[in-house]
Design a protein around this motif. Structure first.
Motif, PDB file in Angstrom:
ATOM      1  N   ALA A  77      14.315  -4.977  75.218  1.00 50.71           N
ATOM      2  CA  ALA A  77      14.077  -4.519  73.846  1.00 50.71           C
ATOM      3  C   ALA A  77      15.151  -3.506  73.479  1.00 50.71           C
ATOM      4  O   ALA A  77      15.681  -2.804  74.347  1.00 50.71           O
ATOM      5  N   PHE A  78      15.442  -3.437  72.185  1.00 50.49           N
ATOM      6  CA  PHE A  78      16.428  -2.503  71.655  1.00 50.49           C
ATOM      7  C   PHE A  78      15.732  -1.508  70.734  1.00 50.49           C
ATOM      8  O   PHE A  78      14.777  -1.850  70.031  1.00 50.49           O
ATOM      9  N   ASP A  79      16.213  -0.263  70.743  1.00 48.49           N
ATOM     10  CA  ASP A  79      15.822   0.682  69.701  1.00 48.49           C
ATOM     11  C   ASP A  79      17.093   1.154  69.008  1.00 48.49           C
ATOM     12  O   ASP A  79      18.189   1.039  69.563  1.00 48.49           O
ATOM     13  N   GLY A  80      16.959   1.659  67.785  1.00 48.68           N
ATOM     14  CA  GLY A  80      18.168   2.006  67.054  1.00 48.68           C
ATOM     15  C   GLY A  80      17.952   3.042  65.974  1.00 48.68           C
ATOM     16  O   GLY A  80      16.826   3.460  65.676  1.00 48.68           O
ATOM     17  N   ILE A 174      11.832  -6.764  60.682  1.00 48.80           N
ATOM     18  CA  ILE A 174      11.861  -5.306  60.847  1.00 48.80           C
ATOM     19  C   ILE A 174      10.545  -4.950  61.517  1.00 48.80           C
ATOM     20  O   ILE A 174       9.489  -5.462  61.138  1.00 48.80           O
ATOM     21  N   ASP A 175      10.597  -4.127  62.548  1.00 49.49           N
ATOM     22  CA  ASP A 175       9.320  -3.760  63.165  1.00 49.49           C
ATOM     23  C   ASP A 175       8.717  -2.593  62.381  1.00 49.49           C
ATOM     24  O   ASP A 175       9.416  -1.842  61.702  1.00 49.49           O
ATOM     25  N   ARG A 176       7.420  -2.444  62.482  1.00 52.29           N
ATOM     26  CA  ARG A 176       6.699  -1.519  61.615  1.00 52.29           C
ATOM     27  C   ARG A 176       7.050  -0.054  61.834  1.00 52.29           C
ATOM     28  O   ARG A 176       6.776   0.780  60.960  1.00 52.29           O
ATOM     29  N   SER A 177       7.692   0.289  62.947  1.00 50.63           N
ATOM     30  CA  SER A 177       8.012   1.700  63.192  1.00 50.63           C
ATOM     31  C   SER A 177       9.004   2.259  62.179  1.00 50.63           C
ATOM     32  O   SER A 177       9.109   3.466  62.006  1.00 50.63           O
ATOM     33  N   TYR A 178       9.758   1.381  61.499  1.00 47.55           N
ATOM     34  CA  TYR A 178      10.740   1.826  60.511  1.00 47.55           C
ATOM     35  C   TYR A 178      10.154   2.019  59.114  1.00 47.55           C
ATOM     36  O   TYR A 178      10.836   2.529  58.221  1.00 47.55           O
ATOM     37  N   LEU A 230      22.402 -11.445  81.908  1.00 47.25           N
ATOM     38  CA  LEU A 230      20.965 -11.710  81.872  1.00 47.25           C
ATOM     39  C   LEU A 230      20.703 -13.186  82.130  1.00 47.25           C
ATOM     40  O   LEU A 230      21.599 -14.025  81.993  1.00 47.25           O
ATOM     41  N   ALA A 231      19.484 -13.505  82.471  1.00 45.33           N
ATOM     42  CA  ALA A 231      19.101 -14.908  82.638  1.00 45.33           C
ATOM     43  C   ALA A 231      18.807 -15.507  81.273  1.00 45.33           C
ATOM     44  O   ALA A 231      18.146 -14.872  80.432  1.00 45.33           O
ATOM     45  N   ALA A 232      19.310 -16.696  81.012  1.00 47.60           N
ATOM     46  CA  ALA A 232      18.968 -17.391  79.787  1.00 47.60           C
ATOM     47  C   ALA A 232      17.454 -17.565  79.714  1.00 47.60           C
ATOM     48  O   ALA A 232      16.802 -17.864  80.713  1.00 47.60           O
ATOM     49  N   GLY A 233      16.894 -17.330  78.518  1.00 51.78           N
ATOM     50  CA  GLY A 233      15.452 -17.442  78.355  1.00 51.78           C
ATOM     51  C   GLY A 233      14.699 -16.141  78.542  1.00 51.78           C
ATOM     52  O   GLY A 233      13.478 -16.106  78.346  1.00 51.78           O
ATOM     53  N   THR A 234      15.402 -15.046  78.920  1.00 57.63           N
ATOM     54  CA  THR A 234      14.728 -13.749  79.055  1.00 57.63           C
ATOM     55  C   THR A 234      14.128 -13.348  77.710  1.00 57.63           C
ATOM     56  O   THR A 234      14.834 -13.328  76.693  1.00 57.63           O
ATOM     57  N   PRO A 235      12.839 -13.015  77.649  1.00 56.15           N
ATOM     58  CA  PRO A 235      12.203 -12.667  76.368  1.00 56.15           C
ATOM     59  C   PRO A 235      12.812 -11.407  75.744  1.00 56.15           C
ATOM     60  O   PRO A 235      13.125 -10.441  76.442  1.00 56.15           O
ATOM     61  N   ILE A 236      12.970 -11.442  74.420  1.00 55.46           N
ATOM     62  CA  ILE A 236      13.475 -10.292  73.661  1.00 55.46           C
ATOM     63  C   ILE A 236      12.372  -9.819  72.723  1.00 55.46           C
ATOM     64  O   ILE A 236      11.908 -10.578  71.862  1.00 55.46           O
ATOM     65  N   ALA A 237      11.932  -8.565  72.889  1.00 55.73           N
ATOM     66  CA  ALA A 237      10.929  -7.991  72.000  1.00 55.73           C
ATOM     67  C   ALA A 237      11.605  -7.438  70.749  1.00 55.73           C
ATOM     68  O   ALA A 237      12.799  -7.148  70.740  1.00 55.73           O
ATOM     69  N   ALA A 238      10.823  -7.268  69.688  1.00 59.53           N
ATOM     70  CA  ALA A 238      11.373  -6.784  68.415  1.00 59.53           C
ATOM     71  C   ALA A 238      11.980  -5.397  68.551  1.00 59.53           C
ATOM     72  O   ALA A 238      12.951  -5.067  67.877  1.00 59.53           O
ATOM     73  N   GLY A 239      11.406  -4.547  69.432  1.00 59.09           N
ATOM     74  CA  GLY A 239      11.937  -3.195  69.608  1.00 59.09           C
ATOM     75  C   GLY A 239      11.418  -2.245  68.545  1.00 59.09           C
ATOM     76  O   GLY A 239      10.445  -2.526  67.836  1.00 59.09           O
ATOM     77  N   CYS A 240      12.095  -1.094  68.383  1.00 60.32           N
ATOM     78  CA  CYS A 240      11.594  -0.071  67.472  1.00 60.32           C
ATOM     79  C   CYS A 240      12.699   0.915  67.110  1.00 60.32           C
ATOM     80  O   CYS A 240      13.818   0.821  67.612  1.00 60.32           O
ATOM     81  N   GLY A 241      12.373   1.879  66.257  1.00 62.63           N
ATOM     82  CA  GLY A 241      13.317   2.921  65.890  1.00 62.63           C
ATOM     83  C   GLY A 241      13.566   3.869  67.039  1.00 62.63           C
ATOM     84  O   GLY A 241      12.741   4.007  67.952  1.00 62.63           O
ATOM     85  N   ASP A 242      14.714   4.566  66.995  1.00 65.46           N
ATOM     86  CA  ASP A 242      15.052   5.429  68.129  1.00 65.46           C
ATOM     87  C   ASP A 242      14.108   6.621  68.259  1.00 65.46           C
ATOM     88  O   ASP A 242      13.760   7.013  69.376  1.00 65.46           O
ATOM     89  N   ALA A 243      13.674   7.205  67.136  1.00 64.76           N
ATOM     90  CA  ALA A 243      12.708   8.310  67.225  1.00 64.76           C
ATOM     91  C   ALA A 243      11.406   7.819  67.837  1.00 64.76           C
ATOM     92  O   ALA A 243      10.783   8.503  68.664  1.00 64.76           O
TER      93      ALA A 243
END
Length: 525
Positions: A77-80, A174-178, A230-243
């Protein structure tokens, strides 16, 4: 068995990636500094390709360093950065550079949004400022040809996640944290406020779908697997804001806990279990927490931490500080300078809004130093900069108490570079009258993102409980001194008076055009 999770933090100053085991231990981590462009006044941009490349590079570095088999990584997952904007075309390409949260070109559209300010705050959770609403109106009205090419507005973390998954513009999310910074959301119901969207003439088709941070939005494509390791097929979650990621990664899940992010921005947050909006002070952003059922009220100084770097670069005699440091870094040395000045810095007040005021928004406000005398030294000025952040936090704390009268903070938990400064922690504890605690880990953003990834992959059933179990306080809390706390209170009130009474001066300065030499004068030179 998949027993590792990967979190990638797409920050203002750089990209950090870390691989965590199922018990929260770091297997490997990597960092790559970001490039920030200032092409002209008020414009602050970053190249999305550079940011994506930094994510790829740090992910590959982490996998190679750890020796962990890619098949053991359960998810990513990524945050930003939260208040900036990525403008996507139909093929997930970028139409413009990343419109940074530090960019203030959208300032003229904030008064437009303020015509419906109370409704915007009550619905989205935060007042118009240098964030999503004004930025979208800027592109719509100032650059209609670019606006026409934009298929979706979205966030930096969403862009990188979607590129890893090979998404198209129609898949934008967009995930709800933003949502607290969106101006156009019905945040408590995780949907768009169609009335506000229509009122301001935005095309609702350009808004992304709203998801939970742990929703799996796709999987690592074979091409991205080749680039990252990474392995192909690795699940990617939506992530969230950095705060949001920092608060979760720090284990701040108990309502009533104060949280200080002492980094590029100076951010003060309080966790709550209800959606309450600051229509009185118009200062706090109410944002959804990553953990279900929780929110956090947040206010921040735009580039508050940059004030320390500004002083260092312009007045700190950096080479001398480094040569005399004896193992200390420059900021530790500057902290020792501040300790030589008395509390209150000789009744010197510093206004920390060098990049404009965000909470509440006022684009014309700038920095100021008030109370100077011939007796003041650099020590006094640097201490006044630290105390200015503390006074601003005291104002935020008042807004929190007015919004939630039952709120009685027991402690403030800090992360970031400022949380390593003994004097900075003591100043904040003394001004706020609350013990200041540091954590046993400095990096919380990547852990927060990794917790989201682990929850998405089924590794952590309860994110809040898991986050609490992963982080511990380090050392004893810095306790407020009762005498200094009492001494600081009239100074904190004087700070608010200075902030509010100088508005006319800043407005007048903003109306003055910059000096441009005439052709005759330039020829004479």
């Amino acid at each position: 068995m998949s027993s590792y999770v990967l979190g990638c933090d797409l920050g203002t100053m750089g990209t950090k990636t870390a691989l965590y085991s199922a018990n929260g231990r770091v297997a490997a981590e990597a960092f790559q500094e970001s490039k920030i462009c200032y092409p002209r006044p008020s414009v602050v941009e970053q190249d999305p390709d550079d940011i994506f490349a930094s994510a790829v590079a740090t992910i590959r570095a982490v996998i190679e360093q750890s020796g962990v088999h890619p098949g053991q990584i359960a998810g990513i997952a990524f945050d930003g950065q939260m208040a900036g904007m990525i403008n996507l075309d139909a093929n997930w390409g970028v139409v413009t550079p990343y419109d940074s949260w530090l960019d203030t070109r959208c300032a003229r559209y904030i008064p437009v949004l303020k015509m419906r300010e109370s409704e915007i705050i009550a619905s989205s959770g935060g007042a118009p400022s240098f964030n999503h609403g004004a930025k979208m109106l800027f592109w719509k009205n100032e650059h209609p040809e670019i606006y026409a090419r934009i298929a979706k507005f979205t966030m930096l973390s969403s862009y990188v996640a979607g590129r890893m998954a090979g998404l198209k513009g129609e898949d934008a999310f967009i995930d709800r944290s933003y949502l607290g910074l969106s101006n156009f959301a019905d945040t408590s119901n995780s949907c768009w406020n169609t009335d506000l969207v229509e009122t301001f003439g935005l095309d609702p088709k350009k808004l992304p779908r709203i998801v939970d941070p742990w929703e799996i939005i796709g999987a690592v494509t074979p091409e991205m697997a080749r680039l990252t390791g990474l392995a192909a097929g690795t699940p990617i979650a939506a992530g969230c804001g950095d705060a949001t990621a920092n608060i979760l990664g720090a284990g701040i899940v108990e309502p009533g806990t104060l949280f200080d992010v002492a980094g590029t921005a100076s951010v003060l947050s309080i966790v709550t279990d209800r959606f309450a909006t600051d229509t009185r002070h118009k200062m706090l952003y109410m944002c959804p927490h990553a953990a279900p059922g929780l929110y956090f009220a947040m206010a921040y100084v735009n580039g508050g931490g940059l004030n320390l770097r500004w002083f260092r670069d312009q007045f700190g005699q950096v080479e001398k500080l480094i040569s005399e440091a004896d193992g200390e870094n420059v900021y530790q040395r500057l902290g020792r300078m501040a300790e030589k000045a008395p509390p209150g810095a000789g009744k010197l007040l510093f206004l920390p809004h060098l990049g404009g005021r965000v909470c509440p928004n006022n684009a014309t406000v700038r920095g100021a130093i008030m109370g100077l005398s011939w007796g003041h030294t650099k020590n006094h000025i640097f201490r006044a900069i630290l105390e200015g952040i503390g006074y601003e936090y005291a104002y935020y704390l008042k807004a929190c108490r007015d919004l939630m009268p039952e709120f009685r903070p027991k402690r403030i938990v800090g992360i970031g570079g400022g949380a390593r400064s003994r004097i900075f922690k003591q100043i904040k504890a003394d001004i706020l009258g609350v013990p200041y605690m540091s954590l046993d880990r400095e990096e919380c953003g990547t852990l927060g993102a990794a917790l989201v990834a682990g929850h998405a992959a089924g590794l952590f059933s309860d994110m809040a409980a898991t986050a609490e179990s992963f982080t511990r306080p380090t050392g004893e809390a810095v306790s407020p001194d009762p005498e200094r706390h009492a001494f600081y209170q009239p100074l904190a009130r004087a700070y608010v008076t200075m902030l509010e009474s100088t508005q006319a001066v800043f407005d007048e300065l903003a109306a003055i055009e910059d000096f441009v030499p005439s052709e005759r004068a330039m020829a004479a030179e």
